[in-house]
Enzyme design. Structure first.
Site, mmCIF file in Angstrom:
data_model
loop_
_atom_site.group_PDB
_atom_site.id
_atom_site.type_symbol
_atom_site.label_atom_id
_atom_site.label_comp_id
_atom_site.label_asym_id
_atom_site.label_seq_id
_atom_site.Cartn_x
_atom_site.Cartn_y
_atom_site.Cartn_z
ATOM 1 N N ASP A 152 0.885 -1.167 0.000
ATOM 2 C CA ASP A 152 0.000 0.000 0.000
ATOM 3 C C ASP A 152 0.928 1.224 0.000
ATOM 4 O OD1 ASP A 152 -2.204 1.799 0.555
ATOM 5 O OD2 ASP A 152 -1.469 1.837 2.622
ATOM 6 N N ASP A 197 -0.188 5.135 0.832
ATOM 7 C CA ASP A 197 -0.456 6.162 1.840
ATOM 8 C C ASP A 197 -0.496 5.566 3.243
ATOM 9 O OD1 ASP A 197 -0.891 8.574 0.159
ATOM 10 O OD2 ASP A 197 -2.381 7.241 -0.739
ATOM 11 N N THR A 219 -4.881 5.994 -3.935
ATOM 12 C CA THR A 219 -4.567 7.351 -4.388
ATOM 13 C C THR A 219 -4.383 7.417 -5.905
ATOM 14 O OG1 THR A 219 -3.363 9.334 -3.690
ATOM 15 C CG2 THR A 219 -2.037 7.421 -4.250
#
Ligand code: XBP
Ligand code: MG
Length: 235
Positions: A9, A11, A121
């Protein structure tokens, strides 16, 4: 069973982007668009319940202002403005990778373990973060960068992880995910992937009961350990 791929991942996991990155960029966009909204650190923590910047803008209006002030087109424009500010922060070197991320990437490469990214994102945000922290060719370290609106449903839905698995041509049982949030964990686990959580101050009190392990940092995460995990039964 050997570990074939680590899926990161972005963020909160690869970098602490939310408090001093995304949040600040949202506030700069509100100012530029002459809207008197201000997301302080505490409020932003609540808004993180919803993943995706455009979705978060909508959630703020419905959940906190109790009325929808922006049309979908205005939300899209506001979000584009926020992305512009966020990219400027990244390019100014305001957001480093979390300690241990670069070391783990290097270890994976020297052990022929594939790398992928699964994030909510916007794609250009990931590209710019990688370039500004790991150098011009950093994107090539990752076989797949699955980001943003590439799937219809964002985390906690499993779509983005299923997309990564399909494109890697790997089974869920051959991969390990590293996530920082309960929505990311739910997404990965629903896709059947063993998941480790590295918490941060926004996520440390969330429910991680479905994680293989929970750590406050990357210190104990190395290839040997991940290979051991992949061979064990699911929690
Ligand atoms: C990340 C997010 C993203 C960013 C903002 O979640 O929720 O929405 O905060 O990005 P995860 P955009 O780490 O679980 O992928 O504004 O570009 O959508
Ligand atoms: Mg995250």
């Amino acid at each position: 069973m050997n570990l074939k791929c680590i899926i990161f991942d972005v963020d909160g996991t690869m970098a602490d982007t939310e408090r001093d990155g995304h949040r600040v960029a949202f506030n700069l966009a509100f100012k530029e668009k002459k809207l008197d909204w201000q997301w302080d650190e505490e409020l932003y923590g609540e808004l993180l319940r919803v993943t995706g910047g455009k979705e978060r803008l909508k959630y703020y209006q419905i959940g906190f202002l109790k009325k929808l002030l922006l049309t979908d087109v205005e939300i899209k424009n506001m979000h584009a403005c926020k992305t512009k500010h966020y990219l400027r922060l990244l390019k100014a070197g305001k957001i480093p990778l979390r300690h241990g991320v670069q070391r783990l990437i290097k270890q994976a490469k020297s052990n022929n373990i594939r790398l992928a990214i699964s994030t909510t994102t916007t794609l250009i945000n990931v590209r710019t973060l990688l370039k500004n922290t790991l150098g011009d060719d950093a994107e090539q370290l990752f076989e797949i960068i699955a980001a943003g609106d590439i799937v219809p449903y964002k985390k906690p839905a499993p779509d983005i992880y299923n997309y990564v698995l399909t494109n890697l041509g790997l089974k869920a049982t051959e991969c390990i995910t590293i996530e920082d949030s309960s929505s990311g964990l739910t997404s990965s686990v629903q896709a059947g992937i063993k998941t480790i959580v590295t918490t941060n101050s926004y996520t440390e009190n969330q429910d991680f009961s479905k994680a293989e392990a929970i750590y406050p940092n990357f210190n104990q995460i190395n290839i040997q350990y991940l290979n051991q995990l992949i061979g064990q039964n699911h929690v």
